[in-house]
Motif scaffolding. Structure first.
Motif, PDB file in Angstrom:
ATOM      1  N   ASP A  51       0.567  -1.181   0.116  1.00  0.00           N
ATOM      2  CA  ASP A  51       0.023  -0.047   0.011  1.00  0.00           C
ATOM      3  C   ASP A  51       0.848   1.246  -0.131  1.00  0.00           C
ATOM      4  OD1 ASP A  51      -2.382   1.587   0.316  1.00  0.00           O
ATOM      5  OD2 ASP A  51      -1.667   1.840   2.199  1.00  0.00           O
ATOM      6  N   ARG A  53       3.869   1.483  -0.951  1.00  0.00           N
ATOM      7  CA  ARG A  53       4.638   1.677  -2.151  1.00  0.00           C
ATOM      8  C   ARG A  53       3.723   2.099  -3.383  1.00  0.00           C
ATOM      9  NH1 ARG A  53       6.363  -4.055  -0.824  1.00  0.00           N
ATOM     10  NH2 ARG A  53       8.748  -3.711   0.187  1.00  0.00           N
ATOM     11  N   GLN A  54       2.547   1.682  -3.191  1.00  0.00           N
ATOM     12  CA  GLN A  54       1.603   2.280  -4.198  1.00  0.00           C
ATOM     13  C   GLN A  54       1.039   3.827  -4.121  1.00  0.00           C
ATOM     14  OE1 GLN A  54      -1.612  -0.555  -4.213  1.00  0.00           O
ATOM     15  NE2 GLN A  54      -0.345  -2.130  -5.641  1.00  0.00           N
ATOM     16  N   ASN A  55       1.122   4.145  -2.922  1.00  0.00           N
ATOM     17  CA  ASN A  55       0.779   5.414  -2.517  1.00  0.00           C
ATOM     18  C   ASN A  55       1.536   6.550  -2.264  1.00  0.00           C
ATOM     19  OD1 ASN A  55      -2.337   5.090  -2.699  1.00  0.00           O
ATOM     20  ND2 ASN A  55      -1.761   3.333  -1.734  1.00  0.00           N
TER      21      ASN A  55
END
Length: 67
Positions: A51, A53-55
């Motif tokens: 999460d 890493r994605q945000n």
């Protein structure tokens, strides 16, 4: 089970060498998990790390210091 710290994830995202290591990740986590006890250690599982890493945007060469 692999766990991660905000500092490890911040380094992975290009924020190594900051005056407050991991602050970019901790700021995101505080917004996402407001119920987390203040001043408590963050130990993130794989799902939480994904999460982050994605945000949390990667720091690029031209970026100023972390917010």
């Amino acid at each position: 089970m692999t766990t991660y710290t905000p500092r490890e994830l911040a380094d992975e995202l290009g924020y190594e060498g900051e005056s407050r290591p991991g602050i970019v990740v901790r700021r995101y986590l505080r917004k996402k998990y407001p119920e987390h006890p203040k001043n408590a250690l963050w130990v993130l599982d794989e799902q939480q790390a994904v999460d982050v890493r994605q945000n949390v945007p990667r720091r690029t060469q031209g970026d100023q210091k972390a917010i």
